[in-house]
Design an enzyme around this catalytic site. Structure first.
Site, short mmCIF file in Angstrom:
data_model
loop_
_atom_site.label_atom_id
_atom_site.label_comp_id
_atom_site.label_asym_id
_atom_site.label_seq_id
_atom_site.Cartn_x
_atom_site.Cartn_y
_atom_site.Cartn_z
N LYS A 60 0.83 -1.21 0.00
CA LYS A 60 0.00 0.00 0.00
C LYS A 60 0.86 1.26 0.00
CE LYS A 60 0.66 0.98 4.54
NZ LYS A 60 1.07 2.27 5.15
N THR A 83 -3.69 5.63 3.70
CA THR A 83 -2.37 6.07 3.26
C THR A 83 -2.43 6.83 1.95
OG1 THR A 83 -1.53 4.05 4.29
CG2 THR A 83 0.01 5.29 2.96
#
Length: 361
Positions: free
Chosen positions: A199, A256
């Site tokens: 990610k 994120t």
């Protein structure tokens, strides 16, 4: 959970916030740092001079270092929490291994997110290489949407906790679980690790898009297609595809990729604004693991033979000097693709690792 003695290895942003959380949960916490000045300052002022600078830490945290604790101290703790960058895990475990008593092993918990560049190994494999299969089989991993500044403010936070040993995942969950910090257990540490590492690469991609001036349509599309790539890569690796729908998967990815607080997003945003990677890394002030993970991920993707155009584009921008605007345009010019499709050849890396752990039968 009974009061535990916990050693947090790493006094960075996340290590500090978890030490704070655990101390507030009435555990006795020691926080190791390689920096002698940080150790002295923290013990005198109950503040971290480098991270979370405005936060007052509980008095039941004591900083130690810069040398690693000796065997006698290691044997006195119930939990070893590794909050150091992935690139430092192998050397730290190599030093710690002779000090671990396998007959009375502390709970080993890892919160780092990344792929080791030189070997393309996940942390579970690093543990197996340095400490042996028996210790690796009980290693536990925590990941999920958990910005440090929000954890220390006791904002409601939820994470995934996974181990090949269900009992050790449950123990780790009990150590961390509080009304402000919920834990959900699982048995796919490899999927948790891959999701947490990958990610960060897609956060760089999203930051680049925002830096180029693209807006909500683009961000939502990148997050969704990033999740698709992560799931495809993870499934080919041998992880459970459902893991990428977990807190450690889509939860952490969404956070994120959509917050300027993310260091990886910030790297991408500044790249999109035209800064060089060298200048960004010199002035960032902390580690952005997506930069190194992109290199390890490129090797993993090539070995697996799965399509990952977004991840490959990030690698080309970071390490081949490709222009960010040109790479963005190239992605948009790809031919139409089937939206949801998992690979047919799956699991070889996990099968190899399970064999190393003696779990292939």
């Amino acid at each position: 959970m009974p009061r535990s003695r916990i050693l947090v290895l790493g006094a960075g942003n996340f290590g500090s916030c978890l030490a704070d959380h655990l101390a507030d949960s009435e555990h006795d916490v020691f926080m190791w740092s390689r920096e002698a000045d940080l150790v002295q300052f923290f013990n005198e002022h109950h503040k971290n001079p480098s991270y979370l600078k405005d936060h007052d830490f509980p008095p039941n945290i004591r900083a130690i270092g810069p040398a690693l604790p000796e065997a006698e101290f290691i044997k006195s703790v119930d939990v070893l929490l590794f909050a150091i960058p992935t690139e430092g895990v192998r050397s730290t475990l190599t030093q710690l291994r002779p000090r671990l008593d396998e007959k009375d092993l502390p709970l080993l918990i890892f919160v780092n997110k990344g792929i080791e560049i030189s070997t393309n190994a996940l942390t579970l494999e690093i543990v197996a290489d340095t400490c042996g299969k028996d210790i690796a089989r009980v290693a536990t991993f925590i990941s999920g949407p958990s910005f440090a500044k929000e954890v220390v403010r006791r904002q409601p936070t939820m994470v995934s906790v996974a181990s090949l040993s269900n009992s050790h995942a449950e123990r780790a969950s009990q150590v961390f679980h509080q009304p402000w910090f919920r834990c959900y257990t699982g048995n796919d540490p490899i999927g948790i690790e891959l999701a947490g590492a990958l990610k960060n690469v897609y956060a760089i991609a999203t930051g680049i898009a925002d830096g180029l001036g693209y807006e909500n349509n683009t961000r939502a599309s990148l997050i969704t297609r990033g999740l698709s790539e992560m799931t495809r890569i993870g499934t080919a690796y041998g992880a459970n595809p459902l893991t990428f729908l977990s807190l450690a998967g889509v939860g952490d990815l969404f956070m994120t990729c959509s917050s300027p607080t993310s260091r990886n997003y910030t790297v991408g945003y500044r790249l999109g604004k035209g800064e060089t990677l060298e200048e960004i890394m010199r002035t960032l002030g902390s580690v952005a693991e997506g930069v190194t993970t992109a290199k390890g991920l490129k090797a993993v993707v090539d070995a697996l033979g799965v399509p990952a155009p977004i991840a490959n584009s990030v690698y080309e921008v970071l390490y081949e000097g490709k222009d960010v605007a040109e790479r963005a345009q190239s992605l948009m010019e790809l031919p139409p693709l089937r939206e949801l499709e998992l690979p047919t050849q799956v699991g070889e890396p996990v099968r190899s690792l399970m064999k190393k752990l003696g779990l292939d039968g």
